[in-house]
Design a protein around this motif. Structure first.
Motif, PDB file in Angstrom:
ATOM      1  N   UNK A   1       0.826  -1.211   0.000  1.00 34.26           N
ATOM      2  CA  UNK A   1       0.000   0.000   0.000  1.00 34.26           C
ATOM      3  C   UNK A   1       0.865   1.268   0.000  1.00 34.26           C
ATOM      4  N   UNK A   2       1.969   1.233   0.721  1.00 36.68           N
ATOM      5  CA  UNK A   2       2.868   2.383   0.820  1.00 36.68           C
ATOM      6  C   UNK A   2       3.672   2.583  -0.461  1.00 36.68           C
ATOM      7  N   UNK A   3       4.106   1.497  -1.070  1.00 35.39           N
ATOM      8  CA  UNK A   3       4.987   1.556  -2.249  1.00 35.39           C
ATOM      9  C   UNK A   3       4.228   1.885  -3.538  1.00 35.39           C
ATOM     10  N   UNK A   4       3.019   1.399  -3.674  1.00 36.86           N
ATOM     11  CA  UNK A   4       2.300   1.501  -4.957  1.00 36.86           C
ATOM     12  C   UNK A   4       2.230   2.919  -5.544  1.00 36.86           C
ATOM     13  N   UNK A   5       1.984   3.976  -4.775  1.00 38.74           N
ATOM     14  CA  UNK A   5       1.921   5.320  -5.372  1.00 38.74           C
ATOM     15  C   UNK A   5       3.227   5.784  -6.031  1.00 38.74           C
ATOM     16  N   UNK A   6       4.334   5.145  -5.723  1.00 38.82           N
ATOM     17  CA  UNK A   6       5.620   5.531  -6.299  1.00 38.82           C
ATOM     18  C   UNK A   6       5.901   4.841  -7.636  1.00 38.82           C
ATOM     19  N   UNK A   7       5.054   3.886  -7.999  1.00 38.82           N
ATOM     20  CA  UNK A   7       5.290   3.061  -9.182  1.00 38.82           C
ATOM     21  C   UNK A   7       4.393   3.457 -10.346  1.00 38.82           C
ATOM     22  N   UNK A   8       4.908   3.221 -11.561  1.00 34.07           N
ATOM     23  CA  UNK A   8       4.126   3.427 -12.777  1.00 34.07           C
ATOM     24  C   UNK A   8       4.622   2.443 -13.825  1.00 34.07           C
ATOM     25  N   UNK A   9       3.972   2.437 -14.964  1.00 34.72           N
ATOM     26  CA  UNK A   9       4.390   1.521 -16.018  1.00 34.72           C
ATOM     27  C   UNK A   9       5.722   1.931 -16.647  1.00 34.72           C
ATOM     28  N   UNK A  10       6.302   3.030 -16.182  1.00 40.60           N
ATOM     29  CA  UNK A  10       7.635   3.466 -16.626  1.00 40.60           C
ATOM     30  C   UNK A  10       8.710   3.234 -15.554  1.00 40.60           C
ATOM     31  N   UNK A  11       8.313   2.738 -14.396  1.00 42.12           N
ATOM     32  CA  UNK A  11       9.217   2.612 -13.246  1.00 42.12           C
ATOM     33  C   UNK A  11      10.173   1.435 -13.356  1.00 42.12           C
ATOM     34  N   UNK A  12      11.359   1.640 -12.805  1.00 42.67           N
ATOM     35  CA  UNK A  12      12.307   0.563 -12.567  1.00 42.67           C
ATOM     36  C   UNK A  12      12.309   0.327 -11.064  1.00 42.67           C
ATOM     37  N   UNK A  13      12.333  -0.940 -10.660  1.00 42.88           N
ATOM     38  CA  UNK A  13      12.296  -1.252  -9.238  1.00 42.88           C
ATOM     39  C   UNK A  13      13.187  -2.454  -8.936  1.00 42.88           C
ATOM     40  N   UNK A  14      13.459  -2.641  -7.649  1.00 43.68           N
ATOM     41  CA  UNK A  14      14.320  -3.731  -7.188  1.00 43.68           C
ATOM     42  C   UNK A  14      13.639  -4.451  -6.033  1.00 43.68           C
ATOM     43  N   UNK A  15      13.627  -5.784  -6.122  1.00 43.05           N
ATOM     44  CA  UNK A  15      13.281  -6.612  -4.975  1.00 43.05           C
ATOM     45  C   UNK A  15      14.603  -7.186  -4.482  1.00 43.05           C
ATOM     46  N   UNK A  16      15.104  -6.651  -3.387  1.00 48.11           N
ATOM     47  CA  UNK A  16      16.438  -7.003  -2.893  1.00 48.11           C
ATOM     48  C   UNK A  16      16.495  -8.395  -2.281  1.00 48.11           C
TER      49      UNK A  16
END
Length: 192
Positions: free
Chosen positions: A17-32
């Motif tokens: 819930x906290x992370x989702x607003x920071x993401x978009x279909x242009x985002x790069x992300x990491x699951x460490x």
């Protein structure tokens, strides 16, 4: 800035819930720490590209299957390496919108194989260097297992050092928290 807030939700639900607003279909992300792939799948559904790390082959296999079952495998690079090696495996010219750390051990696996405080702190420091100026790092720490309390204290100390550099740090606590309950932190770059 350092703040604390409480939630009635499970902390796992609160992470997404906290992370989702920071993401978009242009985002790069990491699951460490991919574990069983739940966070990896969440990131894949809300990002352009995900880089997911784990040292255990069984974690990679389970995550690959979860991603295939949900038609998201093409959006994820599964990396068989420790999270402290992320700078070797991700494009450093990208600004990552979200980086998730779910520490501890792989559920339903060998509980002696755990994240370690030294490699976790190295990984967190690497994550800071990769984070977008409008991004977020999420850290879920588990003090209830052997080695967990030591790792949690190292993270708290690391957060206090960041606080002195004007990073925005939030401790999100469960209303039902016990001594062994998970601890959830978010880190964001300094606000201008």
């Amino acid at each position: 800035m350092l703040s604390t807030r409480f939630t009635k939700h499970s902390l796992v639900t609160e992470v997404h819930k906290t992370i989702q607003p920071y993401l978009s279909d242009q985002s790069f992300s990491i699951d460490a720490t991919m574990g069983n792939g739940h966070d990896t799948l969440f990131l894949a559904r809300h990002s352009h590209k995900v880089y997911a790390f784990d040292i255990q082959e069984s974690a990679i296999k389970t995550t690959r299957q979860r991603l295939e079952n949900n038609h998201c495998l093409d959006k994820v690079n599964l990396i068989h390496a420790g999270h402290e090696e992320m700078l070797k495996h991700v494009p450093v010219n990208k600004n990552f919108a979200a980086i998730i750390f779910n520490l501890g051990y792989l559920p339903h696996s060998d509980s002696a194989v755990i994240t370690q405080e030294k490699s976790t702190i190295r990984a967190l420091s690497a994550a800071i260097s990769l984070l977008s100026t409008h991004g977020i790092i999420s850290i879920m720490a588990y003090p209830g297992h052997t080695g967990g309390q030591t790792e949690l204290q190292a993270i708290i100390h690391w957060c206090h050092d960041l606080h002195n550099k004007d990073f925005v740090i939030t401790f999100i606590r469960s209303m039902q928290e016990t001594t062994d309950s998970p601890r959830f932190f978010t880190i964001q770059p300094p606000t201008n």
